[in-house]
Structures are given as C-alpha cells and as structure tokens.
Design a protein around this motif. Structure first.
Motif, PDB file in Angstrom:
ATOM      1  N   CYS A  91      52.603 100.668  76.466  1.00 56.24           N
ATOM      2  CA  CYS A  91      52.380  99.385  77.131  1.00 56.24           C
ATOM      3  C   CYS A  91      51.862  99.638  78.531  1.00 56.24           C
ATOM      4  O   CYS A  91      52.399 100.443  79.264  1.00 56.24           O
ATOM      5  CB  CYS A  91      53.685  98.601  77.191  1.00 56.24           C
ATOM      6  N   ARG A  92      50.802  98.951  78.869  1.00 53.52           N
ATOM      7  CA  ARG A  92      50.234  99.085  80.205  1.00 53.52           C
ATOM      8  C   ARG A  92      50.214  97.715  80.863  1.00 53.52           C
ATOM      9  O   ARG A  92      49.752  96.748  80.275  1.00 53.52           O
ATOM     10  CB  ARG A  92      48.812  99.642  80.071  1.00 53.52           C
ATOM     11  N   ARG A  93      50.753  97.632  82.044  1.00 51.15           N
ATOM     12  CA  ARG A  93      50.672  96.398  82.825  1.00 51.15           C
ATOM     13  C   ARG A  93      49.969  96.748  84.115  1.00 51.15           C
ATOM     14  O   ARG A  93      50.470  97.575  84.875  1.00 51.15           O
ATOM     15  CB  ARG A  93      52.060  95.820  83.136  1.00 51.15           C
ATOM     16  N   GLY A  94      48.823  96.147  84.359  1.00 50.89           N
ATOM     17  CA  GLY A  94      48.038  96.521  85.528  1.00 50.89           C
ATOM     18  C   GLY A  94      47.576  97.959  85.372  1.00 50.89           C
ATOM     19  O   GLY A  94      47.056  98.339  84.330  1.00 50.89           O
ATOM     20  N   ASP A  95      47.826  98.812  86.368  1.00 53.14           N
ATOM     21  CA  ASP A  95      47.395 100.214  86.238  1.00 53.14           C
ATOM     22  C   ASP A  95      48.575 101.137  85.967  1.00 53.14           C
ATOM     23  O   ASP A  95      48.475 102.333  86.159  1.00 53.14           O
ATOM     24  CB  ASP A  95      46.624 100.662  87.486  1.00 53.14           C
ATOM     25  N   ARG A  96      49.711 100.550  85.534  1.00 56.85           N
ATOM     26  CA  ARG A  96      50.878 101.396  85.241  1.00 56.85           C
ATOM     27  C   ARG A  96      51.133 101.419  83.744  1.00 56.85           C
ATOM     28  O   ARG A  96      51.070 100.399  83.073  1.00 56.85           O
ATOM     29  CB  ARG A  96      52.118 100.850  85.949  1.00 56.85           C
ATOM     30  N   GLY A 140      62.331  96.043  84.899  1.00 54.52           N
ATOM     31  CA  GLY A 140      60.950  96.435  85.197  1.00 54.52           C
ATOM     32  C   GLY A 140      60.448  97.605  84.378  1.00 54.52           C
ATOM     33  O   GLY A 140      59.370  98.125  84.631  1.00 54.52           O
ATOM     34  N   THR A 141      61.212  98.032  83.371  1.00 53.73           N
ATOM     35  CA  THR A 141      60.739  99.159  82.572  1.00 53.73           C
ATOM     36  C   THR A 141      59.942  98.688  81.364  1.00 53.73           C
ATOM     37  O   THR A 141      59.437  99.495  80.608  1.00 53.73           O
ATOM     38  CB  THR A 141      61.919 100.021  82.074  1.00 53.73           C
ATOM     39  N   GLY A 142      59.855  97.398  81.168  1.00 53.69           N
ATOM     40  CA  GLY A 142      58.985  96.911  80.106  1.00 53.69           C
ATOM     41  C   GLY A 142      59.710  96.417  78.865  1.00 53.69           C
ATOM     42  O   GLY A 142      59.112  96.314  77.801  1.00 53.69           O
ATOM     43  N   LYS A 143      61.000  96.081  79.000  1.00 58.72           N
ATOM     44  CA  LYS A 143      61.725  95.565  77.829  1.00 58.72           C
ATOM     45  C   LYS A 143      61.100  94.263  77.337  1.00 58.72           C
ATOM     46  O   LYS A 143      60.846  94.089  76.148  1.00 58.72           O
ATOM     47  CB  LYS A 143      63.202  95.317  78.172  1.00 58.72           C
ATOM     48  N   SER A 179      65.421  78.427  62.721  1.00 60.59           N
ATOM     49  CA  SER A 179      64.025  78.578  62.301  1.00 60.59           C
ATOM     50  C   SER A 179      63.905  79.227  60.923  1.00 60.59           C
ATOM     51  O   SER A 179      62.866  79.124  60.282  1.00 60.59           O
ATOM     52  CB  SER A 179      63.255  79.420  63.321  1.00 60.59           C
ATOM     53  N   GLY A 180      64.968  79.927  60.500  1.00 54.02           N
ATOM     54  CA  GLY A 180      64.922  80.556  59.187  1.00 54.02           C
ATOM     55  C   GLY A 180      64.095  81.822  59.148  1.00 54.02           C
ATOM     56  O   GLY A 180      63.858  82.380  58.074  1.00 54.02           O
ATOM     57  N   ALA A 181      63.645  82.308  60.308  1.00 56.45           N
ATOM     58  CA  ALA A 181      62.852  83.535  60.339  1.00 56.45           C
ATOM     59  C   ALA A 181      63.764  84.737  60.122  1.00 56.45           C
ATOM     60  O   ALA A 181      64.869  84.780  60.650  1.00 56.45           O
ATOM     61  CB  ALA A 181      62.126  83.657  61.668  1.00 56.45           C
ATOM     62  N   PRO A 182      63.317  85.727  59.341  1.00 52.71           N
ATOM     63  CA  PRO A 182      64.172  86.883  59.079  1.00 52.71           C
ATOM     64  C   PRO A 182      64.234  87.886  60.230  1.00 52.71           C
ATOM     65  O   PRO A 182      65.198  88.633  60.333  1.00 52.71           O
ATOM     66  CB  PRO A 182      63.543  87.523  57.842  1.00 52.71           C
ATOM     67  N   VAL A 183      63.205  87.905  61.083  1.00 55.86           N
ATOM     68  CA  VAL A 183      63.194  88.875  62.183  1.00 55.86           C
ATOM     69  C   VAL A 183      63.494  88.141  63.487  1.00 55.86           C
ATOM     70  O   VAL A 183      62.760  87.242  63.877  1.00 55.86           O
ATOM     71  CB  VAL A 183      61.821  89.583  62.294  1.00 55.86           C
ATOM     72  N   TRP A 184      64.599  88.507  64.129  1.00 58.49           N
ATOM     73  CA  TRP A 184      64.964  87.882  65.401  1.00 58.49           C
ATOM     74  C   TRP A 184      64.670  88.842  66.539  1.00 58.49           C
ATOM     75  O   TRP A 184      65.121  89.982  66.528  1.00 58.49           O
ATOM     76  CB  TRP A 184      66.465  87.561  65.451  1.00 58.49           C
ATOM     77  N   LEU A 185      63.939  88.386  67.530  1.00 63.85           N
ATOM     78  CA  LEU A 185      63.737  89.153  68.755  1.00 63.85           C
ATOM     79  C   LEU A 185      64.442  88.399  69.879  1.00 63.85           C
ATOM     80  O   LEU A 185      64.042  87.288  70.218  1.00 63.85           O
ATOM     81  CB  LEU A 185      62.242  89.289  69.078  1.00 63.85           C
ATOM     82  N   LEU A 186      65.498  88.980  70.408  1.00 62.83           N
ATOM     83  CA  LEU A 186      66.311  88.277  71.403  1.00 62.83           C
ATOM     84  C   LEU A 186      66.212  89.019  72.730  1.00 62.83           C
ATOM     85  O   LEU A 186      66.677  90.151  72.851  1.00 62.83           O
ATOM     86  CB  LEU A 186      67.780  88.204  70.944  1.00 62.83           C
ATOM     87  N   ASP A 187      65.592  88.386  73.708  1.00 61.39           N
ATOM     88  CA  ASP A 187      65.427  89.007  75.018  1.00 61.39           C
ATOM     89  C   ASP A 187      66.549  88.521  75.931  1.00 61.39           C
ATOM     90  O   ASP A 187      66.597  87.355  76.277  1.00 61.39           O
ATOM     91  CB  ASP A 187      64.050  88.627  75.589  1.00 61.39           C
ATOM     92  N   GLU A 188      67.450  89.424  76.287  1.00 60.96           N
ATOM     93  CA  GLU A 188      68.611  89.097  77.138  1.00 60.96           C
ATOM     94  C   GLU A 188      69.357  87.867  76.621  1.00 60.96           C
ATOM     95  O   GLU A 188      69.534  86.886  77.342  1.00 60.96           O
ATOM     96  CB  GLU A 188      68.158  88.873  78.584  1.00 60.96           C
ATOM     97  N   ILE A 233      64.793 102.694  77.477  1.00 63.77           N
ATOM     98  CA  ILE A 233      63.498 102.885  78.113  1.00 63.77           C
ATOM     99  C   ILE A 233      63.747 103.349  79.531  1.00 63.77           C
ATOM    100  O   ILE A 233      64.390 102.669  80.325  1.00 63.77           O
ATOM    101  CB  ILE A 233      62.688 101.587  78.106  1.00 63.77           C
ATOM    102  N   GLU A 234      63.286 104.555  79.837  1.00 62.29           N
ATOM    103  CA  GLU A 234      63.495 105.102  81.171  1.00 62.29           C
ATOM    104  C   GLU A 234      62.332 104.702  82.064  1.00 62.29           C
ATOM    105  O   GLU A 234      61.238 104.443  81.596  1.00 62.29           O
ATOM    106  CB  GLU A 234      63.554 106.649  81.106  1.00 62.29           C
ATOM    107  N   ALA A 235      62.620 104.672  83.356  1.00 57.05           N
ATOM    108  CA  ALA A 235      61.556 104.356  84.299  1.00 57.05           C
ATOM    109  C   ALA A 235      60.593 105.535  84.386  1.00 57.05           C
ATOM    110  O   ALA A 235      61.001 106.663  84.639  1.00 57.05           O
ATOM    111  CB  ALA A 235      62.142 104.055  85.673  1.00 57.05           C
ATOM    112  N   HIS A 236      59.301 105.286  84.135  1.00 57.88           N
ATOM    113  CA  HIS A 236      58.231 106.262  84.319  1.00 57.88           C
ATOM    114  C   HIS A 236      58.495 107.586  83.628  1.00 57.88           C
ATOM    115  O   HIS A 236      58.239 108.646  84.172  1.00 57.88           O
ATOM    116  CB  HIS A 236      57.973 106.536  85.809  1.00 57.88           C
TER     117      HIS A 236
END
Lengths: 220, 196
Positions: B13-18, B41-44, B132-141, B186-189
C-alpha cells in the motif's frame, strides 16, 4: 439491483426535496428563482415592453443561478457519510448512482422551477405565448442543468472551497443551455428549443460517466 | 451462508510517496478470523479499504468470494433520521427485513442517529453489517467507544458469525477474545511479519 437503486432513488428524492443534514432542500433555489424575477423590475423600472423583451432572458439567468445553489450538497455529504463506499461494496456502479441522482435532482429542482415560472412570467410581463415557450424551454433545459450540477458536484466533492469552485465550473458548461434557452424566446427562435434539447441530452449522456469516474478517483 | 473466501497476495500500500506496508499475504476461509494490529498511521484502515475493493493495492492482488460488509469511521447512516429508519434504508437496499436485536438498540430506534453516543453509533454500524447478510465482515476499530459489556456482546456476534461460516477481519489495537484468531501486526516502516 433494481430494488437497491429504487431505494436509493427514493432516499435521494426525499433528501433533495425536503433537505436535511446541511442540505437546504428544494425551497431555497425556488425562492432564489422567484426573487430574481421580483428584483429585476425594481432595477430596470416598470416599463412593461422593456420587461417583456428582456424578461425571458432573465428567467433563464435565474434558472441557471438557481441550479448552482445546491451543488455543494448534491454529492459531498453522501461521500463524507460513507454512503458511496457502502453502495460500491454492494456492487452498484457509480454511473447508475449518478444517473439516479440526476433524475432525483431534476425532480427536486427542475419541476419546482417549472411550477414557479408562471409567477416569474407574470412579474416580468411575459405574455401567454412566451410563457409556453419558457415552460417548454425549462422542460428541455432543466434536465441538462441538473446533469451539469450533479457532475460538477461529484468532481468538486472533497475539495476545499468546493462550493465556490463548483459554481464557477458549472457556469461555462451551462452557457449553451442559456444561449439556446433564451434564444428560443426571440421572434423566430423556435429552433432554439431543439438545440436546447440537444445540449441538454449531451449533458445528460456525459453526466453518469464523468460523475462516476470522479467519485472513483476521489477514493484514491 | 454462501461460500466465502478472502485472500491477499503480496499486497503493498502506498499513500503519497510512502510505502505503508508491503509483502502482506494471507488466505482466509469460512469460519476464519484475522486481527490487524499496529500503531496509528501504519495503514490498517487503508488495508481494510484495499480488502473491501475501495482502494487499489499498489502491488499484489486481493481476491474475494462472497459479499463484503465494512464498518469504518464513516457511519453511512442518515444522521437526521431515527435509527430505525436509517437502518431500514439499508434493509431496503439489501432486501432484508431482519433486525439485529442482540446489540441493545431496541430502545434507541426512535432516536435520531446524530443524538447517539459514540458507542451507540458503533453498535448501530455493527447492526448494519450484521443485517446485510454479507459473509465477509471487515470491521475497522469496531470496539472503540464500546464498554466492556457491549464489547463482549460484539465479539460474541463475531463468534456467532464465524460459527455460521463467515469470515471476519478486525482492525483493532485492542486485544480480542476470539478463538483461533490469526493476527497480523503491521509495523511502522518495516516489512510486515505474520504470526500463526
């Protein structure tokens, strides 16, 4: 898919007509449209022949400016709210969403304008024949204005100062509609209505693709 | 529950130039759960959006089978509507009438969404995902703002969803009490490493 789009359409119409969440609804552009017709005779005087000659053009300028007013709340609040992301997860194409929104926006803005046009026509001393031409022109032209409005709204969503920028971007795109719309009211200008309809159709045809691409690009 | 699968192959994953992370791979099948952890800020969240298909990965591939439902910091509920109507909109979109009662929202159904507290909004978003009945759940925080009681209920719902054969990916810096949880930190850098 049709069921989902219908639910979205109903929500769009209710939100754009009644207004909520920082959206003013259909009333504000309508009042603005009539206010221009009220102010114009004050500015140039009560000479009814002068009013009748210039009034039709004023109606078109008022319609264009009324179309710009709601631009900043056509798309942006639903991107900020995460609605477009959720619709994308359900596999609903952005193009379809924009097409639905153009129709909903037209219902909440074009139709009220057509209903208010007789009031404006009275204030500007237009005669019956001119009013019929104005109404036909609005019927052909406001879908194009709605399409341009939604396209610009999608393009400027998320930009700082998007509201002011949206207005500036929409004006040049709406110039053909203004020229043909006002031109159709000149003596012998009936052909203008057909050109107006053509310009409107072009805007309608482009809007879903331009707007959909803008929303996808905005996610990056 | 329909057949479901979620796999990522060497995604970056690239955000900007990182480059936020790279070389991240995993494969999940029915009943699996994955926790993504790591400092801010590590991209979760970016990874969640990549898994949802909303962002293109800078490199690598994401494949999924079965519909995906996502909650993130965007609630996707009309703030001016009572909770019941706001949730009913998604019911009409998804064509389901089932309402989730486990999350204690029944007393809040006539409260406009904007008056809900942070934790109540989180529960409302979780209810939207569950209905929603969707089988794949993506839960952010998903547990931010939830007290210990509702945090337990939410994790219970996740377990029940897995028991039905669903997949859950949770991005959270809080420890989760889920059985057989895979974890990716996910570690920083730094190149990411994968724990069993």
């Amino acid at each position: 898919m049709i069921r989902a789009l219908w639910a979205i359409f109903v929500r769009d119409v209710v939100l754009l007509t009644r207004g909520a969440q920082g959206r003013g609804g259909a009333v504000l552009p309508l009042l603005f449209f009539v206010a221009v017709a009220i102010l114009f005779p004050f500015a140039i005087g009560p000479d009814s022949r002068m009013l009748a000659r210039t009034g039709a053009g004023v109606i078109w300028v008022a319609a264009l400016l009324a179309a710009i007013l709601p631009i900043d709340r056509l798309v942006e609040p639903d991107i900020e709210g995460g609605f477009f992301d959720q619709w994308a997860l359900r596999g609903i194409a952005e193009e379809a969403l924009i097409a639905v929104r153009v129709v909903a926006h037209w219902l909440s803005f074009g139709v009220p304008l057509m209903l208010a046009a007789p009031i404006s026509a009275g204030l500007l001393s237009l005669d019956g024949a001119q009013l019929v031409t104005v109404e036909l022109g609005l019927l052909f032209g406001t879908p194009g204005l709605a399409a341009i409005g939604v396209t610009i709204a999608a393009l400027t969503a998320g930009l700082r100062g998007g509201a002011a920028l949206g207005g500036l971007l929409a004006i040049p795109l709406a110039v053909p509609l203004l020229i043909f719309g006002a031109g159709s009211l000149q003596p012998g200008g009936e052909g203008g209505l057909l050109l107006l309809a053509a310009a409107s159709l072009a805007a309608l045809a482009i809007a879903p693709f331009a707007g959909g691409a803008a929303i996808r690009a905005g996610r990056e | 529950m329909q057949e479901c699968r979620l796999s990522a192959t060497e995604i970056a994953c690239r955000r900007g130039d990182r480059i936020l992370f790279r070389g991240l791979s995993f494969a999940l099948g029915p009943g699996d759960a994955l926790q993504l952890s790591g400092p801010n800020g590590t991209g979760k969240s970016s990874l969640m959006r990549i898994l949802a298909g909303l962002l293109r990965p800078y490199a690598g591939q994401v494949e999924h089978e079965g519909r995906v439902a996502l909650t993130d910091e965007r609630l996707a509920l009309d703030l001016h509507l009572p909770l019941e109507k706001a949730l009913a909109f998604w019911g009409r979109v998804d064509g389901v009438v089932e309402r989730v009662s486990a999350l204690g929202l029944d007393d809040l159904l006539d409260v406009p969404v904007r008056y809900l507290s942070t934790g109540q909004k989180k529960r409302a978003a979780l209810a939207r995902v569950a209905a929603s009945g969707a089988p794949v759940w993506l839960l952010d925080e998903p547990l931010n703002g939830l007290d210990a009681n509702w945090s337990g209920v939410a994790q219970g719902m996740v377990e029940a969803h897995r028991a039905r054969g669903g997949i859950v990916v949770v991005a959270s810096h809080l420890p989760l009490a889920l059985a057989g949880l895979c974890a990716i930190a996910i570690e920083a850098h730094a190149p990411v490493d994968m724990l069993p």
